[in-house]
Design a protein around this motif. Structure first.
Motif: not given
Length: 209
Positions: A53-62
Motif C-alpha cells: 500500500q505504501r509503494l502504491d501510494m508513492v507510485r501514485l504521488a510520483c
C-alpha cells in the motif's frame, strides 16, 4: 546521472515529502529522485499501511512530478531495512551514477544510532533537508566529527565525486507531521496535504481509520 534516493516509511507520502524533494532536484540538478519505502524500519514503530500500500501510494504521488519515481528495492529484501546495506547494493546496481541519499535533519541528528552508519557515506553522498523544529546541533561528539569531516558547502561539488560528501540543503520548511496526518485522515478531512490520487487510494482501501 545524478540519482537521489529518499528513504522513509511514507505512511503516507505527503506534500511535505514531495515539495521539498522537488526543490531539492532544482537545487542539486538531480536527474532522478526515487522515493524508497522501507520494509522493516529498524529505528521506529512499524507502519500502519502495508508495504504494498505504501509503494502504491508513492507510485501514485510520483505521477505528478517529472523525475520522480518509486523504488521498491528494500521491499524486495528479506533483511531489515539497513541503509548502509541498501546503498552498497544500489551503488553496484547503478555503477555509472552519482548516488545521493536524502534524509531529514532529524535523521542526521540520530545518524550515530543507525546500523553501520559510518559506511553509508562510502557508497553515496548524504544530503540533508532541514526540518521544522529540528536544530542543527549534533550532541554526539563522534557524529559531530563525522559531519565536520565530510561536509561541503557548494552543491556542485557532489557531481564531481562519486561519494563521501555531506551537504545540508536549502529546501523550504514544510511543517507536516505524518503522525498528525494519520490522525487527521481518521476524520476524512476535505483537503488533507496529500495528492488527490493518494487520498482516493486511502479512502478506497479504508486506511488510517
Amino acid at each position: 546521472m545524478i540519482r537521489a534516493v529518499f528513504g522513509g516509511t511514507f505512511d503516507p507520502i505527503h506534500h511535505g515529502h514531495l515539495e521539498t524533494s522537488s526543490a531539492l532536484m532544482k537545487e542539486l540538478g538531480i536527474d532522478r529522485l526515487a522515493f524508497m519505502p522501507s520494509a522493516t524500519p529498524p529505528h521506529r514503530a512499524q507502519p500502519e499501511a502495508s508495504a504494498k500500500q505504501r509503494l502504491d501510494m508513492v507510485r501514485l504521488a510520483c505521477k505528478g512530478y517529472p523525475g520522480f519515481e518509486a523504488e521498491d528495492w528494500e521491499l524486495k529484501q528479506t533483511r531489515p531495512s539497513y541503509t548502509a546495506s541498501t546503498l552498497a547494493e544500489l551503488s553496484e546496481h547503478y555503477p555509472g551514477d552519482t548516488l545521493i541519499f536524502v534524509m531529514g535533519m532529524d535523521s542526521l541528528m540520530s545518524l550515530n544510532q543507525w546500523y553501520q552508519w559510518h559506511d553509508i557515506i562510502k557508497h553515496a553522498h548524504i544530503v540533508v533537508m532541514p526540518r521544522s523544529g529540528v536544530s542543527f546541533e549534533p550532541q554526539d561528539s563522534e557524529l559531530k566529527r563525522f559531519i565536520e569531516q565530510h561536509r561541503v558547502y557548494q552543491p556542485g561539488i557532489l557531481a564531481n565525486s562519486p561519494d563521501g560528501k555531506l551537504y545540508i540543503a536549502q529546501t523550504p520548511l514544510i511543517d507536516i507531521s505524518a503522525t498528525e496526518l494519520r490522525s487527521q485522515l481518521h476524520e476524512r478531512p476535505a483537503s488533507p496535504p496529500i495528492p488527490t490520487s493518494v487520498y482516493e487510494y486511502i479512502k478506497t482501501n479504508k486506511l488510517y481509520l
